[in-house]
Design a protein around this motif. Structure first.
Motif, PDB file in Angstrom:
ATOM      1  N   UNK A 174       0.813  -1.220   0.000  1.00 17.35           N
ATOM      2  CA  UNK A 174       0.000   0.000   0.000  1.00 17.35           C
ATOM      3  C   UNK A 174       0.846   1.268   0.000  1.00 17.35           C
ATOM      4  N   UNK A 175       1.955   1.189   0.729  1.00 12.48           N
ATOM      5  CA  UNK A 175       2.769   2.388   0.865  1.00 12.48           C
ATOM      6  C   UNK A 175       3.676   2.611  -0.345  1.00 12.48           C
ATOM      7  N   UNK A 176       4.218   1.538  -0.878  1.00 21.33           N
ATOM      8  CA  UNK A 176       5.251   1.727  -1.900  1.00 21.33           C
ATOM      9  C   UNK A 176       4.777   1.423  -3.316  1.00 21.33           C
ATOM     10  N   UNK A 177       3.729   0.634  -3.433  1.00 16.57           N
ATOM     11  CA  UNK A 177       3.243   0.311  -4.773  1.00 16.57           C
ATOM     12  C   UNK A 177       1.851   0.918  -4.934  1.00 16.57           C
ATOM     13  N   UNK A 178       0.917   0.435  -4.205  1.00 18.86           N
ATOM     14  CA  UNK A 178      -0.414   1.052  -4.194  1.00 18.86           C
ATOM     15  C   UNK A 178      -1.205   0.813  -5.462  1.00 18.86           C
ATOM     16  N   UNK A 179      -2.317   1.500  -5.540  1.00 14.08           N
ATOM     17  CA  UNK A 179      -3.182   1.337  -6.708  1.00 14.08           C
ATOM     18  C   UNK A 179      -2.838   2.395  -7.745  1.00 14.08           C
ATOM     19  N   UNK A 187       1.749   6.287  -6.850  1.00 17.16           N
ATOM     20  CA  UNK A 187       1.645   6.240  -8.315  1.00 17.16           C
ATOM     21  C   UNK A 187       2.606   5.271  -9.002  1.00 17.16           C
ATOM     22  N   UNK A 188       3.199   4.363  -8.243  1.00 15.79           N
ATOM     23  CA  UNK A 188       4.148   3.431  -8.855  1.00 15.79           C
ATOM     24  C   UNK A 188       3.507   2.694 -10.027  1.00 15.79           C
ATOM     25  N   UNK A 189       2.218   2.351  -9.874  1.00 21.27           N
ATOM     26  CA  UNK A 189       1.552   1.544 -10.901  1.00 21.27           C
ATOM     27  C   UNK A 189       0.881   2.392 -11.976  1.00 21.27           C
ATOM     28  N   UNK A 190       1.042   3.700 -11.883  1.00 22.87           N
ATOM     29  CA  UNK A 190       0.463   4.553 -12.923  1.00 22.87           C
ATOM     30  C   UNK A 190      -0.213   5.758 -12.319  1.00 22.87           C
ATOM     31  N   UNK A 191      -0.262   6.842 -13.101  1.00 24.76           N
ATOM     32  CA  UNK A 191      -0.835   8.068 -12.549  1.00 24.76           C
ATOM     33  C   UNK A 191      -2.350   8.096 -12.623  1.00 24.76           C
ATOM     34  N   UNK A 192      -2.931   7.280 -13.498  1.00 24.43           N
ATOM     35  CA  UNK A 192      -4.383   7.310 -13.611  1.00 24.43           C
ATOM     36  C   UNK A 192      -4.989   5.997 -13.137  1.00 24.43           C
ATOM     37  N   UNK A 235      10.311   6.807 -11.344  1.00 28.35           N
ATOM     38  CA  UNK A 235      10.166   8.255 -11.540  1.00 28.35           C
ATOM     39  C   UNK A 235       8.864   8.748 -10.921  1.00 28.35           C
ATOM     40  N   UNK A 236       7.796   7.971 -11.110  1.00 31.26           N
ATOM     41  CA  UNK A 236       6.508   8.401 -10.558  1.00 31.26           C
ATOM     42  C   UNK A 236       6.560   8.502  -9.043  1.00 31.26           C
ATOM     43  N   UNK A 237       7.166   7.499  -8.450  1.00 28.72           N
ATOM     44  CA  UNK A 237       7.244   7.484  -6.991  1.00 28.72           C
ATOM     45  C   UNK A 237       8.117   8.627  -6.481  1.00 28.72           C
ATOM     46  N   UNK A 238       9.195   8.909  -7.218  1.00 27.73           N
ATOM     47  CA  UNK A 238      10.115   9.960  -6.776  1.00 27.73           C
ATOM     48  C   UNK A 238       9.457  11.337  -6.835  1.00 27.73           C
ATOM     49  N   UNK A 239       8.740  11.597  -7.928  1.00 29.22           N
ATOM     50  CA  UNK A 239       8.106  12.915  -8.032  1.00 29.22           C
ATOM     51  C   UNK A 239       7.138  13.110  -6.872  1.00 29.22           C
ATOM     52  N   UNK A 240       6.356  12.079  -6.600  1.00 22.94           N
ATOM     53  CA  UNK A 240       5.389  12.222  -5.514  1.00 22.94           C
ATOM     54  C   UNK A 240       6.106  12.547  -4.205  1.00 22.94           C
ATOM     55  N   UNK A 241       7.215  11.861  -3.978  1.00 23.94           N
ATOM     56  CA  UNK A 241       7.930  12.100  -2.726  1.00 23.94           C
ATOM     57  C   UNK A 241       8.451  13.539  -2.649  1.00 23.94           C
ATOM     58  N   UNK A 242       8.916  14.050  -3.787  1.00 22.13           N
ATOM     59  CA  UNK A 242       9.402  15.436  -3.792  1.00 22.13           C
ATOM     60  C   UNK A 242       8.254  16.384  -3.464  1.00 22.13           C
ATOM     61  N   UNK A 243       7.155  16.195  -4.164  1.00 22.42           N
ATOM     62  CA  UNK A 243       6.024  17.122  -4.011  1.00 22.42           C
ATOM     63  C   UNK A 243       5.412  17.014  -2.613  1.00 22.42           C
ATOM     64  N   UNK A 244       5.172  15.778  -2.208  1.00 24.73           N
ATOM     65  CA  UNK A 244       4.438  15.567  -0.957  1.00 24.73           C
ATOM     66  C   UNK A 244       5.352  15.708   0.262  1.00 24.73           C
TER      67      UNK A 244
END
Lengths: 135, 533, 531, 136
Positions: B32-37, B43-48, B277-286
């Motif tokens: 849930x924390x690192x992969x998620x939906x 957003x590891x599995x996609x942004x949408x 990359x998706x996970x990294x951006x989220x971490x930067x923003x959040x």
């Protein structure tokens, strides 16, 4: 001329055995109301004899290997020998565009390459049938 | 479970690859924390949420050539062929901020892209094309003419600014990766591109005012890890600048960041790079900037097959390479993909290669069924492990860049260029030693080229047409208005104000690209490209 | 959470929009996946897989004449191809000699003509067969293989060291050859005779490769393909068991497989993973064979010709690239990438080179062999693997319920399956349910470009006929006649025929002569094709 | 004369910004002992001025864009105009084989397309050191 009186012999004049195309075209023609004789692999003399015995109106040939020029010409020769040179002959398979003119000159009425929608083939046969004299 | 040997097999980025990945390798991952939906942090599995089941990626080819008229014909053809977005590659003089009659550029006009020197040229390029229905990617230079001209064209067509869709690509990362003449300094560059982001945040909310682009840096020979690190360091640089200025709320500022990355040869590494990359951006923003709106942390990425992997030898082999790279982009969850022409190592794409590029994407989309489910590789022991590993290493690279003062400073001091240079030399060494395999080049090389392909040749008359045209435009315009607009622009550049409105005005007044580019150079001086041997 | 709104795999398996840990929670790693090289072999048959050895790049090829084919093989060998794969021409497939008046137009088409040992020797002239592994797409009865073996004897090689594979499979031959065939029960007999013989005399030779490639190309889906493939293998094992002449484990040890690689990327990968687990279960659970070597589903895969389009032929290069990658991610031991132009003509030199390049790029540049079973653990791939396995078992059961594969062929059921699949395929193409780029989607009015075309040599048949006639003249007639009479007698007595086949070849019997004996004993079988 | 007495100016006469090849070749020349002046992006006139001022023996051009014909001919004209018509000119980049002959006629001594091993380029120059003007 009424469709269900039109007889079509479907055959592969070579030995090569890719019968997928012939099977689906045969089914489509039968579903469209034609009487289809599914000949399968037949040598050119057999095609000539069967066409005469069954008094067919059309012969559909399917050839998936590169020897179609020779096989078509032999088949047409056999049809002539059996006095069936008035039948409409169609050819399906891997046919190069550069040979279309020569094949038509030989007497092939329609050529269909892979990817031709079945309804196009049926439509073509319908047109040819309509053009043939009623009997 | 089993002794995993790591005997010298490494990914293209030098990550040791074990012979087998098993449940043990991912036992520490909290799903849930690192992969998620998909559609949910991280957003590891996609942004949408629905990904390709909802909407396929956009097939978007960067293109343009000869003249605006020829480019328009090409775009119309591409649109007919089923392309769903446009992407303007400007010619070199456009990218260099030089007018076509500038004696320095005459031989470059209409090469490697579309020449667009005026609003009129922009309108010619999009003549008859429904810009309200498609989105357009503009590979613009900072302070360039493409974005303002596109906006003005949209306004003239009656499309409200808040409906205009597309992207301006003018980020630090890409721009500094190429040696172009007539360029401003990195800090000028940063200032003007942040100006556009600020302006769009207020005025063009559906426009992506920046595309953080690591495609060109990657083609300078760096690895996937470096690519990702550089990209994220660029994001941080921009946010830091916006924060320093404090004019636009950060959540508004970052909401429309777009991304543009390469897809290279190492299939799984590229897939994992996009997931990381998706996970990294989220971490930067959040986590770093405390922006909670999840929309701000969505890494929407356009990917392009890596030109540097294409070979001049046996060009049709590139079709295979591109096919694999496109597939990696899709399995990595990209929003938009450009498949290169297989002949781009030989010439500008021909009609044939352009068609095949589009076909490649269509075949993946419609025939391979890989879009049937979201993130099909999610859960794979290998893919999840490699995603983590790439992320970790990319953070290290981000840290390195931050230590030299951030991305702008890293460019300014030539630090980044030393990284490029080291990468280039390392690549050549590996090619020679056979550590890297390039089929048909250092492996299975043929003495004679086994096949020939059609070649595209640009029309040498394009330059004359465009030179005549700009001369006419200069004669016909209201020169007093131009002078006034340019004077105003200069004043604004010297101030702290946002420069974009003044650029829009100048473009409306028919200032030329050369005139526009001259102003920041006059104010801040030119930049000397920090590369050498 | 997950909706299943009308998205299906090519085999009609409903695909959810998302697979999560929930979907794999019933999987017991050790029981269902295990380590590569260990039961149930889901992750691969070898412990090191491509890190130990890459898949073999193997192209099925042959054309015109043995001499020209030989030139091609030498080229392929030099280009880095590590295995040779012989496609016989049509006359050879149907078991007719080149000088048979019925075949003259077919000689040298779609493969190399091999009427006699002289042809086989010409085909392999100068090629060190002790160093290569050769695949012979030889029909049941393995007559061409006998020629290959006798050639090896004449070169002074020990058959015990010879490596290669004979197709010898009744499923694949249910498709292409429509004429001059013996009934399925005869197929089965000759096939098992050959296997028994190899167990003793050519222990490194794979005496059968169960082959679903041609069946798949009739329009079957992945589930049907896998079901038929394994049902065929079971049929052979049942026959061997019934006879009891060779210990079953000895027979099973050298079994290999051959499948198609179709468009649905993950389904094809899951198919290969499921196949390995199923084969293991058949060998261990059903036949109680505990030797782990027997349970290895070693597979050669070929990109599916039926997915290629005549329109815009270079699109096929892309399709083939993905199919090759699916084969490699599925853990195939050997892969044949088709020529992109096979929807138009026999492969040209250009397309042949590109086929090899496709595999080399997948292996050397895309790095997909860096780790074993890279998709292992993926929620989707593991779920799909399970689903394919389950559905394929049902299909195997269906075939067994009707009496096994030979019966399914004789009764015509198999051909009805083919027909239904073909018609269904056409319906989906016509309705657009099955998109084909450049055919029913984005079709261009005019072909946008031309590709080089391979032209078959119209003189080739005449050369072959002359050569064969001369060969027949030179033979010792008495010895030949005696060997053929012996073959007939052995066939009628129900003994293993293969020693007699080898003897006949040593006496320079031709393919047609041997197949005439088969037809004389068993009679002609006409395929129960359905329309 | 050996490599350390040979001066090479490496430059991109066009505006296009791909410098990867130029850097790779420049480094290879330097590692092989040549004195390399890395000019980077320079217009034809600048190349000629620099070539004259630095009195170089070789000018290496890199062009990745399809405008190599006019750029090469302009650079060679400028070199002649600056009294450097005798330098050896090398050209690297995406060059169509059909144009090789004309480029050679223009005065280009060596043409190197992508995928040429660096050692081949270095060897090409090493083999021709005796032909360089200082020796002659």
């Amino acid at each position: 001329m009424v469709k269900d009186r039109v007889k079509i012999l479907m055959a592969k004049p070579g030995l090569e055995g890719h019968w997928r195309g012939m099977t689906i075209v045969s089914s489509a023609l039968r579903d469209a109301g034609y009487e289809v004789i599914y000949g399968g692999n037949m040598l050119p003399p057999e095609i000539g004899q069967t066409a005469a015995q069954e008094d067919v109106d059309m012969v559909g040939l399917s050839i998936l290997s590169s020897n179609y020029m020779r096989l078509v010409s032999e088949t047409l020769e056999e049809l002539r020998k059996n006095n069936k040179d008035d039948v409409t002959v169609l050819l399906g398979g891997i046919i190069w565009e550069s040979d279309f003119a020569a094949l038509k000159h030989m007497g092939i009425a329609g050529i269909f390459t892979p990817g031709t929608p079945l309804q196009d083939i049926v439509a073509f046969v319908n047109t040819k049938t309509a053009a043939q004299p009623s009997r | 479970m089993t002794a995993n040997n790591e005997d010298q097999i490494k990914s293209a980025s030098g990550i040791p690859i074990k012979d087998l990945y098993i449940p043990n390798d991912i036992k520490d991952i909290d799903y849930d924390k690192e992969i998620g939906l998909p559609g949910q942090p991280p957003f590891t599995r996609g942004v949408y949420q629905t990904m390709y089941r909802g909407q396929l990626w956009t097939i978007r080819r960067l293109s343009g050539f000869n003249t605006p008229e020829d480019t328009n014909n090409l775009y119309r053809e591409e649109y007919e062929l089923g392309q769903t977005g446009f992407s303007i590659a400007p010619d070199i003089s456009t990218a260099s901020g030089m007018d076509p009659d500038d004696p320095r550029v005459v031989s470059d006009v209409g090469h490697a892209g579309a020449p667009i020197y005026s609003l009129e040229d922009m309108e010619t390029v999009f003549d008859g094309l429904p810009i309200e229905r498609v989105s357009t990617f503009l590979a613009d230079r900072v302070g360039g003419l493409l974005t303002p001209a596109y906006f003005i064209m949209a306004q003239k067509r009656g499309i409200p600014m808040d409906q205009v869709r597309g992207t301006t690509a003018n980020d630090l990362c890409t721009w500094s990766s190429m040696e172009l003449a007539n360029q401003p300094t990195p800090h000028t560059f940063l200032r003007m591109s942040v100006d556009l982001i600020e302006w769009c945040a207020e005025n063009a909310p559906r426009w992506y005012p920046i595309s953080m682009n690591s495609y060109n840096p990657r083609d300078n020979g760096i690895t996937a890890v470096q690519e990702l690190g550089m990209l994220m360091a660029t994001v941080i640089q921009y946010i830091e600048e916006a924060k320093r200025r404090g004019r636009v709320p950060l959540d508004k500022f970052v909401r429309r960041f777009a991304f543009n990355m390469a897809v290279h040869n190492d299939f799984f590494e590229e897939i994992c790079k996009l997931r990381a990359a998706r996970r990294m951006l989220l971490k930067i923003i959040r986590d770093r900037y405390g922006i909670d709106d999840p929309k701000c942390g969505q890494l929407r990425v356009h990917v392009q097959s890596s030109g540097s992997t294409h070979t001049h030898q046996e060009p049709l082999n590139n079709l295979v390479r591109i096919a694999y790279q496109v597939m990696a982009g899709v399995l990595g969850g990209a929003q938009s993909i450009h498949a290169n022409g297989y002949d781009e190592a030989v010439c500008l794409p021909t009609d044939q290669s352009m068609l095949l590029s589009i076909r490649t994407e269509q075949i993946v989309a419609l025939e391979t069924n890989v879009t049937n489910t979201i993130d099909p590789l999610g859960g794979s022991y290998f893919v999840e492990s490699l995603t983590n590993e790439i992320e970790e290493r990319a953070w290290d690279f981000v840290k390195k860049i931050e230590e030299v003062g951030g991305m702008a400073q890293a460019i300014n001091t030539g630090w980044i260029h030393r990284e490029y240079k080291a990468a280039i030399i390392d690549y050549e060494r590996k090619l020679r030693s056979g550590e890297i395999n390039v089929v048909g080049v250092n492996k299975f090389r043929m003495e004679k080229e086994p096949h020939s392909i059609p070649i595209f040749k640009p029309d040498p008359k394009s330059a004359d047409i465009l030179v005549e045209r700009i001369k006419r435009q200069r004669e016909q315009r209201d020169n007093a208005k131009v002078t006034k607009a340019l004077q105003n622009l200069e004043e604004v550049v010297r101030s702290e104000e946002n420069t974009f409105p003044a650029i829009m005005e100048a473009v409306k007044a028919q200032a030329t690209p050369g005139e526009l580019a001259a102003i920041p150079l006059k104010v801040y001086g030119p930049w000397t490209y920090p590369i050498g041997v | 959470m997950a909706s299943e709104d009308k998205v299906f795999s090519l085999s009609g398996i409903p695909i959810k929009d998302l697979y999560t840990p929930d979907d794999v929670k019933t999987i017991d790693y050790d029981r269902d996946l295990g380590l590569p090289g260990h039961p149930p072999y889901t992750r691969g048959v070898y412990a090191t897989m491509y890190r130990g050895q890459l898949w073999t790049i193997r192209r099925l090829s042959g054309f015109n004449t043995p001499e020209e084919t030989n030139k091609l093989y030498r080229e392929e060998y030099e280009l880095g191809q590590t295995g040779l794969s012989v496609a016989p021409d049509i006359s050879t497939v149907v078991g007719m000699d080149a000088d048979d008046p019925r075949v003259s137009a077919d000689i040298g088409h779609a493969g190399v003509p091999m009427s006699s040992i002289e042809d086989v020797e010409a085909t392999f002239n100068g090629i060190p067969i002790e160093n290569v592994s050769t695949y012979l797409a030889d029909r049941c009865g393995a007559v061409t293989t006998a020629m290959y073996f006798v050639m090896a004897e004449r070169r002074g090689l020990d058959l015990k060291g010879l490596r290669g594979t004979t197709a010898n499979d009744m499923l694949s031959f249910s498709v292409p050859s429509l004429v001059n065939q013996t009934p399925p029960q005869a197929y089965l007999r000759y096939a098992v005779d050959f296997i028994e013989w190899c167990c003793e005399h050519a222990p490194r030779w794979n005496p059968v490769s169960f082959d679903s490639y041609n069946s798949r190309d009739c329009g079957l889906d992945a589930v049907q393909e896998l079901g038929m493939l394994l049902a065929t293998a079971i049929q052979y094992m049942e026959e061997a068991k019934r006879r009891g002449r060779v210990p079953l484990d000895k027979f099973v040890r050298r079994v290999s497989f051959d499948t198609g690689l179709h468009n649905d990327f993950f389904e094809e990968i899951a198919k290969l993973r499921a196949a390995r687990r199923m084969w293991y279960k058949i060998v261990r659970d059903r036949y109680g064979i505990t030797d782990p070597k027997c349970a290895l589903f070693r597979v050669h895969c070929q990109s599916s010709g039926s997915t290629h389009t005549t329109q815009e032929p270079l699109n096929n290069l892309i399709r083939i690239a993905y199919q090759v990658m699916a084969g490699a991610l599925g853990g195939a031991q050997s892969i044949h990438a088709n020529g992109y132009d096979e929807g138009i003509c026999l492969p040209t030199e250009q397309s042949m080179l590109l086929s090899i390049r496709t595999e080399q790029i997948a292996a050397l540049e895309a790095n997909i062999g860096n780790t074993i079973d890279p998709l292992g653990g993926s929620y989707y791939v593991e779920s799909l693997t399970n689903e394919l396995e389950e559905r394929s078992w049902q299909y195997v059961k269906k075939i067994e319920d009707m009496g096994g594969m030979a019966e399914a062929m004789s009764s015509g059921w198999l051909y009805k399956e083919y027909r239904d699949a073909m018609i269904e395929h056409e319906r989906k193409v016509a309705t657009g349910e099955l998109p084909i780029v450049g055919v029913n989607r984005f079709r261009l009015e005019k072909e946008p470009y031309e590709v080089p075309i391979f032209r078959w040599d119209p003189e080739a048949p005449y050369k072959q006929i002359e050569k064969l006639k001369a060969f027949k003249q030179k033979r010792d007639k008495d010895k030949l006649t005696a060997s053929l009479e012996n073959l007939e007698a052995v066939t009628r007595r129900g003994e293993n025929v293969y020693p007699a086949v080898m003897d006949a070849i040593r006496c320079n019997a031709t393919l047609g002569e041997i197949s005439d004996v088969q037809l004389k004993v068993y009679g002609l079988w006409r395929r129960p094709l359905a329309i | 004369m050996d490599s350390k007495n040979v001066k090479i100016l490496m430059a991109k006469p066009g505006l296009e910004g791909h410098w990867r090849g130029l850097i790779a070749v420049s480094s290879a020349f330097r590692d092989a002992g040549f004195e390399v002046i890395y000019g980077g992006s320079m217009r034809p006139a600048e190349i000629a001025t620099t070539a004259a001022q630095e009195d170089v023996d070789i000018v290496g051009l890199s062009i990745l864009c399809s405008n190599y014909m006019p750029l090469t001919s302009q650079t060679i004209e400028q070199l002649k105009a600056h009294g450097k018509g005798d330098v050896m000119v090398l050209l690297g980049g995406i060059i169509y084989p059909d144009d090789f002959t004309e480029l050679q006629k223009m005065g280009v001594s060596g043409i190197f397309i992508p995928g040429t091993p660096l050692e081949d380029i270095v060897k090409f120059v090493n083999d021709r050191i005796p032909e360089l003007k200082k020796v002659a």
